[in-house]
Design an enzyme around this catalytic site. Structure first.
Site, PDB file in Angstrom:
ATOM      1  CE  LYS A  15      32.101  84.593  17.767  1.00 15.88           C
ATOM      2  NZ  LYS A  15      32.991  83.499  17.965  1.00 15.88           N
ATOM      3  N   GLY A  39      32.918  73.572  17.695  1.00 15.69           N
ATOM      4  CA  GLY A  39      33.926  72.609  18.333  1.00 15.69           C
ATOM      5  C   GLY A  39      33.755  70.971  17.535  1.00 15.69           C
ATOM      6  CB  ALA A  53      31.220  77.624  14.901  1.00 15.15           C
ATOM      7  N   GLY A  54      32.991  75.451  13.397  1.00 21.19           N
ATOM      8  CA  GLY A  54      32.807  74.179  12.828  1.00 21.19           C
ATOM      9  C   GLY A  54      34.017  73.645  11.843  1.00 21.19           C
ATOM     10  CG  ASN A  89      39.299  79.221  19.600  1.00 20.18           C
ATOM     11  OD1 ASN A  89      38.481  79.653  20.482  1.00 20.18           O
ATOM     12  ND2 ASN A  89      40.554  78.670  19.708  1.00 20.18           N
ATOM     13  CB  SER A  90      37.809  74.052  17.955  1.00 21.25           C
ATOM     14  OG  SER A  90      36.931  74.642  19.008  1.00 21.25           O
TER      15      SER A  90
END
Length: 260
Positions: A99, A160, A186-187, A208-209
């Protein structure tokens, strides 16, 4: 695999990929990975620490069946640093995936398109399966495809933030114009965000987050699994067209006629 996702010749049954940062503990992270049924997880190079078990994710993750590792270049400030991190990550993990992640400004963590493009050229030449994290830029996505990237990973919103698919209109163009898998990274905040990404034609999402910061990460991972599956099924089923005019779902004729 009835509907496999193929990236660089590798087939995946799951279209949910996971990041492994921000979890409260390694045990919590492993439980979430298992619950998600993911087959690809990304790990920062600094978490390949075999000398300190409490800070090592490589060991626990490498023991999981049917899970491939994808080192990431998080922390790299430019192309040179990213290439070096990718080389070290491949040596440690024996994985061809990387990545590519270059975000030099810690205040917004947005990817640097110029350094990412330069690093992608070299890493693809070196035989990596490159998955670059990029702004939702259709022109950049096509350029990265042209230099040999195996997929492109446009952001849905800043890392995040949990603002979902703020870049949806640009992602739709990327999906339309590129010939490699499009993976939203992301997001994303909720399983419904993931479902929407798959509905609009994205090949997968990387989360992830939203999972690590949930009250119950493993339960949220399972929820994202269901969301991704629902979104993909809806895409394959074919969504109804939208209309500016209301249209009755039941006929308005031949029910109450003048002869009744």
């Amino acid at each position: 695999m009835d509907d496999p996702l193929v990236i660089g010749g590798h087939a995946f049954g799951s279209r949910l990929f996971l990041g492994t940062g921000k979890f409260a503990s390694t045990r919590t992270m492993v439980e979430a990975v298992k619950a998600s049924r993911t087959e690809l997880v990304t790990v920062a190079l600094r978490r390949f620490n075999r000398e300190q078990a409490e800070d090592d994710l490589f060991g626990p993750l490498s023991e999981l069946k049917n899970v491939r590792l994808m080192p990431n270049t998080s922390g790299a400030m430019n192309a040179r640093e990213a290439i070096r991190a990718a080389m070290l990550g491949r040596e440690l993990s024996k994985s061809p995936f990387v990545k590519l992640e270059i975000h030099p400004n810690p205040h917004h963590l947005l990817p640097d398109p110029i350094e990412t493009y330069e690093a992608a050229i070299e890493l693809a030449r070196q035989g990596f399966l490159v998955l670059p994290y990029i702004p939702a830029d259709p022109v950049l996505a096509k350029r990265l495809e042209d230099v040999g990237c195996s997929a492109v990973m446009p952001l849905g919103a800043a890392i995040g933030t949990g603002k979902g698919l703020a870049t949806a209109e640009m992602i739709k163009i990327i999906v339309r114009d590129t010939n490699v898998p499009v993976i939203v990274d992301a997001g994303l905040r909720s399983p419904s965000d993931a479902a929407c990404a798959l509905e609009m034609g994205c090949s997968a999402v990387l989360v992830n987050s939203a999972i690590a910061a949930a009250e119950q990460p493993a339960a949220m991972a399972a929820a994202f699994k269901t969301g991704v599956e629902a979104g993909r099924a809806a895409r394959l089923a074919g969504l109804m067209p939208t209309s500016e005019i209301a249209q009755a779902s039941s006929p308005l004729t031949s029910f109450l006629s003048a002869n009744d």
